[in-house]
Scaffold this motif. Structure first.
Motif, mmCIF file in Angstrom:
data_model
loop_
_atom_site.group_PDB
_atom_site.id
_atom_site.type_symbol
_atom_site.label_atom_id
_atom_site.label_comp_id
_atom_site.label_asym_id
_atom_site.label_seq_id
_atom_site.Cartn_x
_atom_site.Cartn_y
_atom_site.Cartn_z
ATOM 1 N N GLN A 197 27.911 -25.397 12.083
ATOM 2 C CA GLN A 197 29.200 -24.822 12.435
ATOM 3 C C GLN A 197 29.746 -25.490 13.689
ATOM 4 O OE1 GLN A 197 27.800 -20.706 13.034
ATOM 5 N NE2 GLN A 197 28.250 -20.932 15.220
ATOM 6 N N GLN A 198 31.067 -25.580 13.779
ATOM 7 C CA GLN A 198 31.695 -26.115 14.976
ATOM 8 C C GLN A 198 31.445 -25.162 16.132
ATOM 9 O OE1 GLN A 198 33.214 -29.131 15.125
ATOM 10 N NE2 GLN A 198 33.374 -28.853 17.347
ATOM 11 N N ALA A 199 31.071 -25.701 17.298
ATOM 12 C CA ALA A 199 30.733 -24.856 18.438
ATOM 13 C C ALA A 199 31.141 -25.548 19.737
ATOM 14 C CB ALA A 199 29.238 -24.551 18.456
ATOM 15 N N PRO A 200 31.372 -24.768 20.799
ATOM 16 C CA PRO A 200 31.753 -25.367 22.085
ATOM 17 C C PRO A 200 30.597 -26.067 22.784
ATOM 18 C CG PRO A 200 31.574 -22.987 22.280
ATOM 19 C CD PRO A 200 31.442 -23.298 20.824
ATOM 20 N N VAL A 201 29.366 -25.675 22.442
ATOM 21 C CA VAL A 201 28.171 -26.338 22.957
ATOM 22 C C VAL A 201 27.175 -26.446 21.804
ATOM 23 C CG1 VAL A 201 28.458 -25.515 25.341
ATOM 24 C CG2 VAL A 201 27.095 -24.184 23.730
ATOM 25 N N ASN A 202 26.221 -27.356 21.927
ATOM 26 C CA ASN A 202 25.183 -27.482 20.905
ATOM 27 C C ASN A 202 24.147 -26.378 21.101
ATOM 28 O OD1 ASN A 202 26.246 -29.978 19.836
ATOM 29 N ND2 ASN A 202 25.428 -30.988 21.656
ATOM 30 N N PHE A 203 23.799 -25.676 20.042
ATOM 31 C CA PHE A 203 22.799 -24.619 20.168
ATOM 32 C C PHE A 203 22.253 -24.243 18.796
ATOM 33 C CE2 PHE A 203 26.516 -22.216 19.058
ATOM 34 C CZ PHE A 203 26.096 -21.014 18.515
ATOM 35 N N LEU A 204 21.118 -23.561 18.805
ATOM 36 C CA LEU A 204 20.535 -22.998 17.590
ATOM 37 C C LEU A 204 21.045 -21.574 17.445
ATOM 38 C CD1 LEU A 204 18.522 -22.945 15.210
ATOM 39 C CD2 LEU A 204 16.741 -22.278 16.862
ATOM 40 N N HIS A 205 21.752 -21.300 16.345
ATOM 41 C CA HIS A 205 22.324 -19.970 16.148
ATOM 42 C C HIS A 205 21.285 -19.007 15.583
ATOM 43 C CE1 HIS A 205 24.751 -16.739 14.353
ATOM 44 N NE2 HIS A 205 25.665 -17.049 15.255
ATOM 45 N N HIS A 206 20.696 -19.359 14.423
ATOM 46 C CA HIS A 206 19.661 -18.471 13.884
ATOM 47 C C HIS A 206 18.768 -19.175 12.872
ATOM 48 C CE1 HIS A 206 22.630 -17.563 10.532
ATOM 49 N NE2 HIS A 206 21.523 -17.444 9.817
ATOM 50 N N THR A 207 17.625 -18.566 12.660
ATOM 51 C CA THR A 207 16.743 -18.915 11.556
ATOM 52 C C THR A 207 16.725 -17.729 10.601
ATOM 53 O OG1 THR A 207 14.770 -18.059 12.703
ATOM 54 C CG2 THR A 207 15.293 -20.407 12.983
ATOM 55 N N SER A 208 16.470 -18.017 9.309
ATOM 56 C CA SER A 208 16.547 -16.971 8.296
ATOM 57 C C SER A 208 15.294 -16.993 7.446
ATOM 58 C CB SER A 208 17.786 -17.193 7.422
ATOM 59 O OG SER A 208 17.974 -16.121 6.531
ATOM 60 N N TRP A 209 14.763 -15.786 7.153
ATOM 61 C CA TRP A 209 13.447 -15.654 6.543
ATOM 62 C C TRP A 209 13.532 -14.762 5.309
ATOM 63 C CZ3 TRP A 209 9.880 -18.702 8.987
ATOM 64 C CH2 TRP A 209 10.275 -19.198 10.240
ATOM 65 N N GLN A 210 13.055 -15.272 4.193
ATOM 66 C CA GLN A 210 13.142 -14.563 2.917
ATOM 67 C C GLN A 210 12.123 -13.429 2.828
ATOM 68 O OE1 GLN A 210 11.296 -16.236 -0.618
ATOM 69 N NE2 GLN A 210 13.245 -16.119 -1.694
ATOM 70 N N VAL A 211 12.593 -12.266 2.350
ATOM 71 C CA VAL A 211 11.713 -11.152 2.005
ATOM 72 C C VAL A 211 12.000 -10.749 0.556
ATOM 73 C CG1 VAL A 211 11.423 -10.336 4.370
ATOM 74 C CG2 VAL A 211 13.333 -9.468 3.000
ATOM 75 N N ASP A 212 11.203 -9.833 0.025
ATOM 76 C CA ASP A 212 11.217 -9.575 -1.414
ATOM 77 C C ASP A 212 12.522 -8.987 -1.937
ATOM 78 O OD1 ASP A 212 8.670 -10.540 -1.520
ATOM 79 O OD2 ASP A 212 7.691 -8.593 -1.777
ATOM 80 N N ASP A 213 13.100 -8.027 -1.227
ATOM 81 C CA ASP A 213 14.291 -7.363 -1.742
ATOM 82 C C ASP A 213 15.007 -6.672 -0.595
ATOM 83 O OD1 ASP A 213 12.830 -4.964 -1.260
ATOM 84 O OD2 ASP A 213 12.111 -4.889 -3.325
ATOM 85 N N VAL A 214 16.090 -5.994 -0.927
ATOM 86 C CA VAL A 214 16.907 -5.367 0.112
ATOM 87 C C VAL A 214 16.145 -4.259 0.840
ATOM 88 C CG1 VAL A 214 18.001 -3.702 -1.447
ATOM 89 C CG2 VAL A 214 19.202 -4.435 0.630
ATOM 90 N N ASP A 215 15.210 -3.601 0.156
ATOM 91 C CA ASP A 215 14.399 -2.597 0.831
ATOM 92 C C ASP A 215 13.568 -3.227 1.948
ATOM 93 O OD1 ASP A 215 14.824 0.037 -0.472
ATOM 94 O OD2 ASP A 215 14.233 -1.061 -2.260
ATOM 95 N N GLU A 216 13.040 -4.445 1.704
ATOM 96 C CA GLU A 216 12.269 -5.115 2.744
ATOM 97 C C GLU A 216 13.162 -5.579 3.897
ATOM 98 O OE1 GLU A 216 8.348 -5.532 2.176
ATOM 99 O OE2 GLU A 216 9.573 -3.774 1.707
ATOM 100 N N VAL A 217 14.401 -5.944 3.591
ATOM 101 C CA VAL A 217 15.350 -6.264 4.659
ATOM 102 C C VAL A 217 15.508 -5.058 5.581
ATOM 103 C CG1 VAL A 217 17.757 -6.828 5.198
ATOM 104 C CG2 VAL A 217 16.613 -7.984 3.295
ATOM 105 N N GLY A 218 15.761 -3.895 4.973
ATOM 106 C CA GLY A 218 15.956 -2.691 5.762
ATOM 107 C C GLY A 218 14.704 -2.226 6.472
ATOM 108 N N ARG A 219 13.556 -2.252 5.767
ATOM 109 C CA ARG A 219 12.309 -1.803 6.394
ATOM 110 C C ARG A 219 11.912 -2.716 7.546
ATOM 111 N NH1 ARG A 219 7.501 -0.820 4.898
ATOM 112 N NH2 ARG A 219 7.210 -2.791 3.789
#
Length: 311
Positions: A197-219
């Motif tokens: 993404q375009q940004a005013p400075v160089n940086f790491l925004h986020h990392t993303s990690w897969q889980v089994d389903d939406v219940d695991e996202v919430g838990r």
């Protein structure tokens, strides 16, 4: 596609121990911590996160897996056409991205093999998948364990140049774009493995990690927030681009970490039509609106104003 997955990410942080404790609680498995660095694995992807000391948080290295040595030579040639220096080793190559300054390590690696998880039964109108029993999501009581590193989001002061590094250099494919702002790119069948993404400075925004389903996202998110409400950033919601459920939290260094499930998968390139999006639809389909700190993290804003000087 000779590229087949993200293998790992290395993040520089000011306090390795505090950040390591966060990712252990997040559900990653420690594969060796020392006073200098820390490493973690996912359930299916092996060692996929390394933390190293740095005066400020930053993306140090991103790893990409390829099928065989011939792929390395092809990628090396593409990077050289961009006037970039490439270091070749037996089963890998290393190149530095010219804008944000992180390393890309492309290596011959086994494709990620994930055993099929039994689909969570959800009841719906005229469709009863679960009878005479409570929903599995409310019966789970063990810790959430991410399956794999899904994607990395990078802020670049020259989005187009960083995007070319991934597409014209490494061979990533564009899945979707946000008009004039960002590109979602893939090196696997996942909808995206890297977003720039375009940004005013160089940086790491986020990392993303897969889980089994939406219940695991919430838990997972609720467990992380127990006693630490300050970790909450944005969620629960569902993205429009990529379609995944999400919940974002913030680690002690200031980098966001995302639990996600149900991401779009692109198996046949010719059957996918990349889109160009703008407005709120580019960020999410439903859920709370993103807070300002998600769009522009506080330490990035401080760097812009001069309140924080990188070491």
């Amino acid at each position: 596609m000779p590229l087949h997955r993200l293998t790992s990410v290395t993040i520089g942080v000011p306090d390795v121990a505090a950040t390591a404790a966060y990712y252990a609680e997040f559900g990653l498995t420690s594969t060796g911590n020392s006073s200098e660095d820390a490493a973690f694995s996912t359930r299916d992807g092996g060692q996929q996160l390394k933390l190293v000391p740095s005066p400020t948080r930053r993306l140090v290295e991103i790893g990409v897996g390829v099928d065989d040595p011939d792929d390395l030579e092809r990628i090396a040639s593409s990077l050289r056409r961009l006037d970039l220096t490439v270091k070749r080793e037996n089963a890998s190559l290393i190149a530095e991205e010219p804008i944000a300054g992180f390393r890309a390590v492309v290596e011959v690696a086994e494709p990620l093999a994930q055993d099929a998880v039994t689909a969570t039964p959800y009841n719906g109108p005229g469709r009863i998948e679960r009878t005479n029993d409570r929903a599995p999501g409310i019966l789970r009581d063990g810790p959430v364990r991410p399956r794999k590193l899904g994607h990395v989001v990078i802020g670049s002061t020259d989005r187009a140049a960083t995007q070319r590094f991934f597409t014209d250099g490494l061979g990533f494919k564009i899945s979707d774009e946000v008009l004039g702002v960002a590109a979602f790119m893939r090196c696997s069948t996942d909808h995206h493995n890297v977003l720039v993404q375009q940004a005013p400075v160089n940086f790491l925004h986020h990392t993303s990690w897969q889980v089994d389903d939406v219940d695991e996202v919430g838990r997972g998110a609720m467990a992380m927030l127990d006693g630490h409400p300050e970790r909450h950033t944005w969620g629960l919601g569902r993205h429009h681009i990529g379609s995944n459920f999400f919940w974002y939290l913030q680690d002690p260094a200031g980098t966001f970490s995302e639990y996600y499930s149900d991401l779009d998968c692109i198996v046949e390139d010719q059957l996918w039509e990349p889109g160009v999006f703008e407005g709120a639809r580019a960020l999410f389909d439903w859920g709370p609106p993103p807070p300002p700190s998600f769009l522009l993290p506080e330490d990035v804003a401080a760097t812009m104003t001069g309140a924080h000087q990188p070491g």
